[in-house]
Design a protein around this motif. Sequence first.
Motif, PDB file in Angstrom:
ATOM      1  N   UNK A 450     -37.674 -74.496  11.668  1.00  0.00           N
ATOM      2  CA  UNK A 450     -37.020 -73.377  10.977  1.00  0.00           C
ATOM      3  C   UNK A 450     -37.188 -72.095  11.785  1.00  0.00           C
ATOM      4  N   UNK A 451     -38.386 -71.898  12.304  1.00  0.00           N
ATOM      5  CA  UNK A 451     -38.694 -70.683  13.076  1.00  0.00           C
ATOM      6  C   UNK A 451     -38.516 -70.959  14.567  1.00  0.00           C
ATOM      7  N   UNK A 452     -37.253 -71.164  14.973  1.00  0.00           N
ATOM      8  CA  UNK A 452     -36.974 -71.602  16.340  1.00  0.00           C
ATOM      9  C   UNK A 452     -36.695 -70.454  17.301  1.00  0.00           C
ATOM     10  N   UNK A 453     -36.361 -69.313  16.777  1.00  0.00           N
ATOM     11  CA  UNK A 453     -35.929 -68.208  17.656  1.00  0.00           C
ATOM     12  C   UNK A 453     -37.144 -67.432  18.164  1.00  0.00           C
ATOM     13  N   UNK A 454     -37.858 -68.043  19.106  1.00  0.00           N
ATOM     14  CA  UNK A 454     -39.055 -67.466  19.697  1.00  0.00           C
ATOM     15  C   UNK A 454     -38.707 -66.784  21.021  1.00  0.00           C
ATOM     16  N   UNK A 455     -39.604 -65.924  21.522  1.00  0.00           N
ATOM     17  CA  UNK A 455     -39.363 -65.317  22.847  1.00  0.00           C
ATOM     18  C   UNK A 455     -39.186 -66.402  23.908  1.00  0.00           C
ATOM     19  N   UNK A 456     -38.316 -66.128  24.865  1.00  0.00           N
ATOM     20  CA  UNK A 456     -38.039 -67.104  25.913  1.00  0.00           C
ATOM     21  C   UNK A 456     -39.267 -67.339  26.791  1.00  0.00           C
TER      22      UNK A 456
END
Length: 589
Positions: A450-456
């Motif tokens: 669900x929390x996939x949008x992490x810093x690259x």
Amino acid sequence: MPENLLQNIHNPTDLRKLSPEQLPTLAKELREFIIDIVSRKEGHLGASLGVIELTIALHYVFNTPDDLLVWDVGHQAYGHKILTERRDVFHTNRQLHGISGFPKRSESIYDTFGVGHSSTSISAALGMALASNLKGETEKQHIAVIGDASIASGMAFEGLNHAGVTDANLLVILNDNAIGIDPSVGALKDYLTSVKEGKNPKANNIIKSLNFDYSGPIDGHDFDALLKELNRLKHKKGPKFLHIITTKGKGMQLAEEDQVKYHAPGKFNKETGEILPKYEENLPPKFQDVFGHTLVELAQQNEKIIGITPAMPTGSSMKFMMDAFPDRAIDVGIAEQHAVTLAAGMATQGMIVFCNIYSTFMQRAYDQLIHDVALQNLPVIFCLDRAGLVGEDGATHHGAYDLAYLNCIPNIILSVPKDELELRNIMYTAQLGLEHPIAIRYPRGRGIMVDWKQPFEKVEIGKAKELRKGTETAILSTGFIGNNVTTALKESDNSELFSHYHFPFVKPLDIETLKTICETHKHIITVEEGTVIGGFGSIISSFCAENNYSISVKKIGIPDIFIEQGTVLEQQQICGIDVNSLKTIFSSR
């Protein structure tokens, strides 16, 4: 005849007993029948609704199955199936052990050619027509029904080019509704629009110039016009071309108004047409959306990034890029070969090109992938959506072969992320500047985070990951199916015997980790959502043999058969890669 005409029609012979005046009533009943079944069972809706009158008229005028009818792609063939001895089993459409969602030769003598990919109908029907000539069957009719999106593909033009210099008894029907799955694009679409608007005289007709007897455009929902013209063309020899105008979703207001959404709408209220809501709050995202949103995020940071898709902006979620950067996102239409070489050309000029193609459609551009990209070592970034098993679309649409057909190509990097975060990070890494082309394959459907949008984070190319340490057997997985392995191991009684390694890269392989695995374990089990013939497991097995390791290798994946339609879980069970099957294998070691 009783009022319910459809109930008494089992095949086209029954259909031909009706009077022409009864056909509009039958069309209404056939639409209602399709809407009823698809509203409950799901499937492709709009395309079949748009060709109801044409379907009835073709089987009414021509002597099918002796006359040969070929449907392009097959999304529009539901009415055809119902009228050709499959009405009573149509409710099994796209289900395991049911009928296929596409025409299929082994299913019915009325399905003259198996389809699923676009733009094959003209070549197939021409082949049938030339064979009929050689056999002396000069009265046999051969009809190809192709849409305006499919006819823009190169293969369709190759078929037209050849047919125009033959005496083949071939009728090509252009079903022109200005849309495939997404709206049609390109100069040919503009030309057809001008023809419909009467702006191009017949003397300036592309099809006529290819030696076809061209007629139209006519209203594809007008039985009088259809029957008159089809009966006329039935008695003309040589290559003929009928241009008809239809409305995708015809007869269902919401499907006519939103043709993209109602191509395959899922379950809906058959009375109102309203799509039934799916409760998707707090669910992991679809992999295609992770791709689409990540591409936009990267494009905001890097003005050299370009997106290319062959006719799948919605399905691939390239639509997000098209909305955000319309000048830097290109829908080339149903033209996979062109998409790949276009990407190669842009790469020569320093552009960073993300070319998004469904895995099953990448097969259509294999030469371009080798000759135009890999041979020149151009750093095109291929994002292969729908890799692995895809569910109800079945055998024509599985992305089963990419690991095998990509691994043998020099220069290429082959990445198989196991979750959304890995997909995001390999996309980020690829646009930083690689010296080789890269293919990133990921599955249809939702991920696990669900929390996939992490810093690259930059990914180390060619590095495997140890997920679990055991004592005897090393399980080597690649891609999303590795999550099934993780779950199965958690539920196994003797899990302490198993190590688990995830290989995010099939090429280049992590040789040092492989050597360590071979030297510290008694057995290897490979798990992949791709063909075991030439796939990841075969690569591992070859490595062990070539390096004189005596360790045993058991390969688990898609077997050497075509997997029929069904749910993804059912298909995984057939292949033995679902959690329960894996748990059974692990427990027996």
